[in-house]
Design an enzyme around this catalytic site. Sequence first.
Site, PDB file in Angstrom:
ATOM      1  N   ASP A 145      20.429  14.810  27.955  1.00  0.00           N
ATOM      2  CA  ASP A 145      19.810  15.609  26.905  1.00  0.00           C
ATOM      3  C   ASP A 145      19.931  14.933  25.544  1.00  0.00           C
ATOM      4  OD1 ASP A 145      19.170  17.427  28.813  1.00  0.00           O
ATOM      5  OD2 ASP A 145      20.558  18.997  28.152  1.00  0.00           O
TER       6      ASP A 145
ATOM      7  N   ASN B 226      18.080  20.815  18.662  1.00  0.00           N
ATOM      8  CA  ASN B 226      19.190  21.634  19.152  1.00  0.00           C
ATOM      9  C   ASN B 226      19.822  22.488  18.063  1.00  0.00           C
ATOM     10  OD1 ASN B 226      19.181  21.131  21.870  1.00  0.00           O
ATOM     11  ND2 ASN B 226      21.181  20.150  21.929  1.00  0.00           N
TER      12      ASN B 226
ATOM     13  N   LEU C  58      27.016  27.179  22.468  1.00  0.00           N
ATOM     14  CA  LEU C  58      27.575  27.817  23.663  1.00  0.00           C
ATOM     15  C   LEU C  58      29.062  27.501  23.791  1.00  0.00           C
ATOM     16  CD1 LEU C  58      26.947  29.445  26.277  1.00  0.00           C
ATOM     17  CD2 LEU C  58      26.551  27.253  27.400  1.00  0.00           C
TER      18      LEU C  58
END
Length: 292
Positions: free
Chosen positions: A72, A147, A192
Amino acid sequence: MKVAIYGQNYANENNQVAFETLLDELKAHEVEIYVEAQFLKLQKEVLHNDWSFGIFTSLDNSYDLLISIGGDGTILRAITYVKDLDINIVGINTGRLGFLATIQTNEIKDALAEILKGDYKISERSLLSVDIDPENKDVKTTNFALNEITISRKNTTSMITVETHLDDEYLTSYWADGLILATPTGSTGYSLSCGGPVISPEASSFVLTPIAPHNLNARPLVITDKTDVKLKVSGRENQFLLSLDSRIITLPNTATVRIKKADFKIKMVELNSESFLDTLRKKMLWGEDRRN
């Protein structure tokens, strides 16, 4: 079709296998191929004489597809080439988790056949844009993030205070190691790890997530993606760090950081057999029980 290939900027055996497999398949489909210059330097030992392709250092709208080889993080670097161009992106995963790069090396042949037939769907991903007052040259050309945008302490073990305004209304002052503003795409990343929620890519939301807050009642806050966020830092040190995905700069405490939704989106290719919920369930091992 005109295809660009971008990969991790260090030598990796998995990358080389994926790159070789990818070139074989693209050549079989008679696709016009261009490889990013720095990535190509790392792959020379596996090149064949009968492979024919060009080299790119920047992209334009003549390209149809960018294929990222890595994890990613590689896709996050790849978007600095795509920016606001009308180029679809697909990721081949040679890294670890892979919420964005979901195609495994052993799936390249079948996945590429579907993509070149147009048998796929597009997931449009919102980005964040940032403005610094006073203006900073390091973020003028790549002032966006897919992101998250993160403010964090620098050269100190002491916490910083991040004064936060939403649409010019005072929210709070976070006393913490830093503060993350994440997109739905970034909600499965750093946010997260700091206790933030997972947000569906289609949601019109961002999330503010404090990093190790000392005021323990500070919790992640989901906000609409139409919100303008203003941040001001104070602390024992005179500087702090601002990161846009993987790109980090140092700013003085006198700087004001303003963040809002970018005026363009990134177009991620998803196979019809894929879904965000399926990826989430597999990557997070939801429903797995070692007793069974």
